[in-house]
Write an enzyme that holds these catalytic residues in place. Structure first.
Site, PDB file in Angstrom:
ATOM      1  N   HIS A  99       0.799  -1.225   0.000  1.00 43.16           N
ATOM      2  CA  HIS A  99       0.000   0.000   0.000  1.00 43.16           C
ATOM      3  C   HIS A  99       0.831   1.274   0.000  1.00 43.16           C
ATOM      4  O   HIS A  99       0.272   2.358  -0.119  1.00 43.16           O
ATOM      5  CB  HIS A  99      -0.988  -0.005   1.176  1.00 43.16           C
ATOM      6  N   ASP A 126      -9.407   0.094   4.575  1.00 39.29           N
ATOM      7  CA  ASP A 126      -8.173  -0.457   5.148  1.00 39.29           C
ATOM      8  C   ASP A 126      -8.409  -0.813   6.606  1.00 39.29           C
ATOM      9  O   ASP A 126      -9.254  -0.210   7.271  1.00 39.29           O
ATOM     10  CB  ASP A 126      -7.071   0.621   5.053  1.00 39.29           C
ATOM     11  N   HIS A 128      -5.900  -0.300   8.552  1.00 45.59           N
ATOM     12  CA  HIS A 128      -4.920   0.610   9.151  1.00 45.59           C
ATOM     13  C   HIS A 128      -5.097   2.023   8.613  1.00 45.59           C
ATOM     14  O   HIS A 128      -5.455   2.223   7.454  1.00 45.59           O
ATOM     15  CB  HIS A 128      -3.503   0.124   8.826  1.00 45.59           C
ATOM     16  N   ASP A 130      -2.627   4.126   8.126  1.00 47.31           N
ATOM     17  CA  ASP A 130      -1.473   4.430   7.268  1.00 47.31           C
ATOM     18  C   ASP A 130      -1.077   5.902   7.364  1.00 47.31           C
ATOM     19  O   ASP A 130      -0.775   6.553   6.361  1.00 47.31           O
ATOM     20  CB  ASP A 130      -1.755   4.036   5.811  1.00 47.31           C
ATOM     21  N   HIS A 143       4.692   1.270   3.880  1.00 45.12           N
ATOM     22  CA  HIS A 143       3.279   1.018   3.591  1.00 45.12           C
ATOM     23  C   HIS A 143       2.378   1.478   4.743  1.00 45.12           C
ATOM     24  O   HIS A 143       1.155   1.488   4.589  1.00 45.12           O
ATOM     25  CB  HIS A 143       3.022  -0.446   3.211  1.00 45.12           C
ATOM     26  N   GLU A 274      -2.064  -4.888  -1.388  1.00 41.99           N
ATOM     27  CA  GLU A 274      -1.662  -5.777  -0.275  1.00 41.99           C
ATOM     28  C   GLU A 274      -2.144  -7.219  -0.401  1.00 41.99           C
ATOM     29  O   GLU A 274      -2.092  -7.976   0.567  1.00 41.99           O
ATOM     30  CB  GLU A 274      -2.094  -5.207   1.089  1.00 41.99           C
TER      31      GLU A 274
END
Length: 305
Positions: A99, A126, A128, A130, A143, A274
């Site tokens: 990602h 997602d 996460h 990020d 990522h 991913e």
């Protein structure tokens, strides 16, 4: 008006990840029939093949970043390929890869929107946020940083890729399905005012309400970009990712999410990130991803008004 010409762009690298294997993601999506599936919906699909970039040296972080030079090279290749398709009025689908490549992809989309005088909305699906930085990251894996870099918080080579700093305003982003955020990252997300519909929100209010809010105020001049990290999904149905987090959206919740995006008619670019076939079971995660992408492009059970 929806775009009927689709371009598939493979980015076979796990350069920004903490586990090897996402480099095989593009081929797994092709094996799962992504091109034929989209073509069956009357879309013209051109597979542009795979981008080339540096190999993964698998080194420890330097200055808070792992593989910064290689990550920059891959993201520049992604940026240039995505921008070329957007300028040709095609809808690019980036087949990842990890990602970190969302940085190059969305930098290209942001540049294109500036050129065309269009508004941008980014849906970040997602587990996460990020939104790490070199000061906050526990791992140095890039990522975990693309949204922060896009919002102007990161190394110069990455934050300047779109030709403007920041590439995007945090107000343009809606994050959905989040359930794993590092402690320092959590404070930073709060400080910048990122709009996050985490799994608690979805549990309490439902996916429909979360998506209604995430898609609110889209108009004919809005470019909708979806960045779909396969770890958005619950690992019980999508084991083929390197960063599984329990408690993600179910199959039906994910389908509703995709169908509501499709209903807007505004989808103009997409990342699928991913997917790690090395951790998958008989390519089931790739097949599920293609099933959900099909829903993004209009598959539904019934004809709807």
């Amino acid at each position: 008006m929806s775009i009927r010409q689709i371009s598939l762009i493979g980015a076979p690298t796990d350069i920004g990840a903490g586990a090897r294997g996402a480099s095989m993601g593009p081929e797994a999506l092709r094996v799962a029939g992504i091109a034929a599936t989209l073509a069956a919906h009357g879309l013209e699909v051109a597979d542009r093949g795979n981008l080339a970039g540096p190999a993964n040296p698998w080194l420890p972080p330097e200055g808070g970043y792992r593989h910064l030079a290689e990550v920059t090279a891959w993201n520049q290749a992604v940026h240039d390929a995505m921008l070329a398709e957007l300028r040709a009025d095609r809808l690019p689908i980036l087949l990842g890869g990890d990602h970190c490549l969302g940085l190059g992809s969305i930098s290209a989309v942001a540049r294109h929107c500036r050129e065309r005088g269009r508004k941008l909305r980014v849906l970040w699906l997602d587990a996460h946020a990020d939104f790490n930085t070199s000061a906050l990251t526990p791992s140095g894996n890039l990522h975990g940083m693309p949204v922060a870099c896009l919002c102007g918080h990161g190394p110069q080579a990455l934050v300047e890729m779109s030709g403007a700093v920041p590439a995007i305003d945090p107000k343009w982003v809606r994050q959905i399905g989040i359930r794993s955020v590092d402690p320092g990252e959590k404070r930073f997300v709060h400080e910048v005012g990122l709009e996050v519909f985490d799994m608690r929100f979805i549990d309490e209010h439902g996916m429909r309400h979360a998506m209604e809010l995430a898609l609110a105020t889209l108009d004919a001049n809005t470019h909708l970009h979806v960045s779909f990290d396969v770890d958005f999904l619950d690992p019980d149905i999508a084991p083929g990712v390197g960063t599984t987090v329990r408690g993600g959206p179910t199959y039906r919740e994910a389908q509703l999410c995709m169908e509501m995006i499709a209903d807007t008619g505004r989808l103009a670019s997409l990342d699928v990130m991913e997917l790690n076939p090395a951790l998958d079971l008989r390519n089931q995660t790739a097949e599920l991803a293609v099933d959900l992408i099909e829903s993004l492009f209009g598959k539904s059970t019934l004809m709807r008004a």
